[in-house]
Scaffold this active site. Sequence first.
Site, PDB file in Angstrom:
ATOM      1  N   GLU A  94       0.930  -1.341   0.072  1.00 41.56           N
ATOM      2  CA  GLU A  94      -0.207  -0.078   0.173  1.00 41.56           C
ATOM      3  C   GLU A  94       0.798   1.287   0.119  1.00 41.56           C
ATOM      4  OE1 GLU A  94      -2.756   0.035   3.115  1.00 41.56           O
ATOM      5  OE2 GLU A  94      -3.360  -2.178   2.920  1.00 41.56           O
ATOM      6  N   ASP A 101      -5.952   7.959  10.207  1.00 41.22           N
ATOM      7  CA  ASP A 101      -4.423   7.650  10.676  1.00 41.22           C
ATOM      8  C   ASP A 101      -4.058   8.074  11.918  1.00 41.22           C
ATOM      9  OD1 ASP A 101      -3.996   6.354   7.894  1.00 41.22           O
ATOM     10  OD2 ASP A 101      -3.753   8.231   7.021  1.00 41.22           O
TER      11      ASP A 101
END
Length: 253
Positions: A45, A56
């Site tokens: 990724e 995140d």
Amino acid sequence: MNRINQKLAENQKILSLYFTAGYPELNDTVSILQEFEKSGVDLVEIGLPFSDPLADGPAIQESSTKAIANGMTTKLLFEQLKNVRKTVKIPLIIMGYFNPMLQFGIENFCQKCAEVGIDGLIIPDLPLNIYEENYKELFEKYNLKNIFLITPQTSEERILHIDSVSDSFIYMVSSASVTGSQSGFGEKERDYFSRIASLELKNPQVIGFGIKDKETFFQATEFQKGAIIGSAFVKFLGNNPVYEIENFVKEIR
């Protein structure tokens, strides 16, 4: 066949690593990918840095901030990846938020992905219905797999819907927290992994959030096809040279 599907068809558990493009140094992208290739990583990724990455945790947020400060942009990422398929064969997924893709132009973004050899996209803030109505045909035109996220709170009805429109794997978020906040998996998480496995979905699942070492990798892959290491690897990259990536991978497997 798309490279993601080819990899998923293999009789082995999948180890996927996440890193932020442009971190720790602006021009590290291709050398990191080449180290992944040498180290036997199954899936990658590539994080497209964004100024407001809602899902995140601190480590990936900091890497995004540094990458943007370094000068990373969507346009530059595609320039860096222009010749990557000469040396890197493993499946590549861009993980990013929808706004930078929208600013770049969605069809232009998809076309560039196809040109450089990107196999799929993970876009956490692209709603399922908007994807189906406006972008599904476009993604399919460029042979890009769109990978959706589910969490322990996702209803079975929605999971089945996601499964019906997916054609690679489903990204299973191990908990409702942000990335990097887990310290291991308890009974609640293992029950969740088992529950999703019992649904016998047509798409395999790969677990992200909270995988950081050999123990959590094997816990996550007991019922599911693979696991993704993000924050732990980004922290490693911040403290170690790129050529030591193989050592990180060996510690997991």
